[in-house]
Design a protein around this motif. Structure first.
Motif, PDB file in Angstrom:
ATOM      1  N   ALA A  74       0.812  -1.203   0.055  1.00 30.93           N
ATOM      2  CA  ALA A  74       0.057  -0.070  -0.024  1.00 30.93           C
ATOM      3  C   ALA A  74       0.939   1.270   0.015  1.00 30.93           C
ATOM      4  O   ALA A  74       0.483   2.232  -0.427  1.00 30.93           O
ATOM      5  CB  ALA A  74      -0.934   0.103   0.980  1.00 30.93           C
ATOM      6  N   LEU A  75       2.022   1.294   0.514  1.00 30.08           N
ATOM      7  CA  LEU A  75       2.858   2.286   0.463  1.00 30.08           C
ATOM      8  C   LEU A  75       3.256   2.771  -0.861  1.00 30.08           C
ATOM      9  O   LEU A  75       3.814   4.002  -1.029  1.00 30.08           O
ATOM     10  CB  LEU A  75       4.182   1.874   1.556  1.00 30.08           C
ATOM     11  CG  LEU A  75       4.043   2.029   2.843  1.00 30.08           C
ATOM     12  CD1 LEU A  75       5.412   1.777   3.616  1.00 30.08           C
ATOM     13  CD2 LEU A  75       3.411   3.244   3.524  1.00 30.08           C
ATOM     14  N   PHE A  76       3.348   1.788  -1.880  1.00 34.47           N
ATOM     15  CA  PHE A  76       3.703   2.293  -3.180  1.00 34.47           C
ATOM     16  C   PHE A  76       2.928   3.172  -3.642  1.00 34.47           C
ATOM     17  O   PHE A  76       3.345   3.926  -4.613  1.00 34.47           O
ATOM     18  CB  PHE A  76       3.551   0.907  -4.038  1.00 34.47           C
ATOM     19  CG  PHE A  76       4.996   0.277  -4.098  1.00 34.47           C
ATOM     20  CD1 PHE A  76       6.131   0.679  -4.629  1.00 34.47           C
ATOM     21  CD2 PHE A  76       5.053  -1.264  -3.388  1.00 34.47           C
ATOM     22  CE1 PHE A  76       7.352  -0.084  -4.843  1.00 34.47           C
ATOM     23  CE2 PHE A  76       6.340  -1.690  -3.505  1.00 34.47           C
ATOM     24  CZ  PHE A  76       7.452  -1.262  -4.027  1.00 34.47           C
ATOM     25  N   PHE A  77       1.582   3.483  -3.195  1.00 33.81           N
ATOM     26  CA  PHE A  77       0.726   4.231  -3.849  1.00 33.81           C
ATOM     27  C   PHE A  77       0.966   5.863  -3.179  1.00 33.81           C
ATOM     28  O   PHE A  77       0.236   6.613  -3.555  1.00 33.81           O
ATOM     29  CB  PHE A  77      -0.741   3.897  -3.668  1.00 33.81           C
ATOM     30  CG  PHE A  77      -0.989   2.726  -4.564  1.00 33.81           C
ATOM     31  CD1 PHE A  77      -1.072   2.575  -5.847  1.00 33.81           C
ATOM     32  CD2 PHE A  77      -0.981   1.578  -3.952  1.00 33.81           C
ATOM     33  CE1 PHE A  77      -1.360   1.531  -6.621  1.00 33.81           C
ATOM     34  CE2 PHE A  77      -1.223   0.344  -4.451  1.00 33.81           C
ATOM     35  CZ  PHE A  77      -1.411   0.281  -5.660  1.00 33.81           C
ATOM     36  N   ILE A  78       1.536   5.867  -2.262  1.00 28.38           N
ATOM     37  CA  ILE A  78       2.078   7.342  -1.670  1.00 28.38           C
ATOM     38  C   ILE A  78       3.025   7.910  -2.695  1.00 28.38           C
ATOM     39  O   ILE A  78       4.289   7.412  -2.782  1.00 28.38           O
ATOM     40  CB  ILE A  78       2.501   7.142  -0.133  1.00 28.38           C
ATOM     41  CG1 ILE A  78       1.249   6.526   0.549  1.00 28.38           C
ATOM     42  CG2 ILE A  78       2.794   8.502   0.258  1.00 28.38           C
ATOM     43  CD1 ILE A  78       1.767   6.235   2.200  1.00 28.38           C
ATOM     44  N   PRO A  79       2.845   9.050  -2.999  1.00 31.61           N
ATOM     45  CA  PRO A  79       3.867   9.581  -3.879  1.00 31.61           C
ATOM     46  C   PRO A  79       5.136  10.086  -3.335  1.00 31.61           C
ATOM     47  O   PRO A  79       5.188  10.496  -1.951  1.00 31.61           O
ATOM     48  CB  PRO A  79       3.004  11.095  -4.444  1.00 31.61           C
ATOM     49  CG  PRO A  79       1.816  11.020  -4.029  1.00 31.61           C
ATOM     50  CD  PRO A  79       1.526   9.914  -2.850  1.00 31.61           C
ATOM     51  N   LEU A  80       6.033  10.045  -3.807  1.00 29.34           N
ATOM     52  CA  LEU A  80       7.526  10.432  -3.611  1.00 29.34           C
ATOM     53  C   LEU A  80       8.182   9.567  -2.715  1.00 29.34           C
ATOM     54  O   LEU A  80       9.237   8.782  -3.041  1.00 29.34           O
ATOM     55  CB  LEU A  80       7.345  11.948  -3.026  1.00 29.34           C
ATOM     56  CG  LEU A  80       8.647  12.862  -3.451  1.00 29.34           C
ATOM     57  CD1 LEU A  80       8.703  12.971  -4.774  1.00 29.34           C
ATOM     58  CD2 LEU A  80       8.357  14.258  -2.799  1.00 29.34           C
ATOM     59  N   LEU A  81       7.959   9.514  -1.419  1.00 28.42           N
ATOM     60  CA  LEU A  81       8.445   8.880  -0.479  1.00 28.42           C
ATOM     61  C   LEU A  81       8.085   7.509  -0.381  1.00 28.42           C
ATOM     62  O   LEU A  81       8.774   6.518   0.246  1.00 28.42           O
ATOM     63  CB  LEU A  81       8.511   9.398   1.064  1.00 28.42           C
ATOM     64  CG  LEU A  81       9.395  10.509   1.179  1.00 28.42           C
ATOM     65  CD1 LEU A  81       9.333  11.329   2.542  1.00 28.42           C
ATOM     66  CD2 LEU A  81      10.800  10.338   1.166  1.00 28.42           C
ATOM     67  N   GLY A  82       6.875   6.895  -0.764  1.00 25.94           N
ATOM     68  CA  GLY A  82       6.135   5.577  -0.688  1.00 25.94           C
ATOM     69  C   GLY A  82       6.947   4.577  -1.294  1.00 25.94           C
ATOM     70  O   GLY A  82       7.143   3.522  -0.692  1.00 25.94           O
ATOM     71  N   PRO A  83       7.513   4.649  -2.698  1.00 24.89           N
ATOM     72  CA  PRO A  83       7.934   3.713  -3.262  1.00 24.89           C
ATOM     73  C   PRO A  83       9.400   3.334  -2.706  1.00 24.89           C
ATOM     74  O   PRO A  83       9.592   2.093  -2.344  1.00 24.89           O
ATOM     75  CB  PRO A  83       8.272   4.206  -4.679  1.00 24.89           C
ATOM     76  CG  PRO A  83       6.817   4.894  -4.590  1.00 24.89           C
ATOM     77  CD  PRO A  83       6.825   5.710  -3.459  1.00 24.89           C
ATOM     78  N   PRO A  84      10.267   4.299  -2.283  1.00 29.06           N
ATOM     79  CA  PRO A  84      11.439   3.670  -1.615  1.00 29.06           C
ATOM     80  C   PRO A  84      11.382   3.156  -0.294  1.00 29.06           C
ATOM     81  O   PRO A  84      11.933   2.211   0.181  1.00 29.06           O
ATOM     82  CB  PRO A  84      12.294   5.116  -1.561  1.00 29.06           C
ATOM     83  CG  PRO A  84      11.944   5.937  -2.419  1.00 29.06           C
ATOM     84  CD  PRO A  84      10.204   5.488  -2.559  1.00 29.06           C
TER      85      PRO A  84
END
Length: 124
Positions: A74-84
């Protein structure tokens, strides 16, 4: 100068008492290994029915890891800091799952440090 550490620095070894290896069958061991696969982790819950403390221990830990993997996804969908952040979290969870699979294959019960003890206190 020799540096000594007190015993309070060491991690607590919860669930360090392993069941006798003779009491754990191959089916239980295989189901314990399946506990750490992302979606298959629900299978030991359905098949165990509370008979084996060894299997229920690994099923609980596997389900906890699965919930954290869903959270990392679910963190992948948060822009900028989510994917790393999600990538780092998934790598840590993968290493933790491999560590746990190693102990399950050896028919041992070891809690995941810093993760399982708070959850175990809530369950008991």
């Amino acid at each position: 100068m020799e540096r000594r550490y007190s015993s309070s620095w060491a991690l607590p070894r919860r669930n360090a008492v392993d069941p006798p290896e003779e009491t754990i069958g191959e089916n239980e061991r295989l189901l314990a290994l399946c506990s750490y696969a992302p979606v298959i982790c629900l299978l030991p819950y359905l098949l165990d029915e509370g008979k084996s403390s060894y299997l229920s221990f690994h099923a609980r830990q596997g389900f906890l890891l699965f919930c954290l993997e869903v959270l990392a996804g679910a963190l992948f969908f948060i822009p900028l800091l989510g994917p790393p952040l999600a990538l780092v979290m998934l790598i840590v969870l993968l290493i933790t799952a491999l560590w746990s699979v190693n102990y399950a294959a050896q028919k041992k019960c070891r809690s995941i440090p810093f993760l399982s003890p708070p959850i175990e206190e809530q369950v008991q």
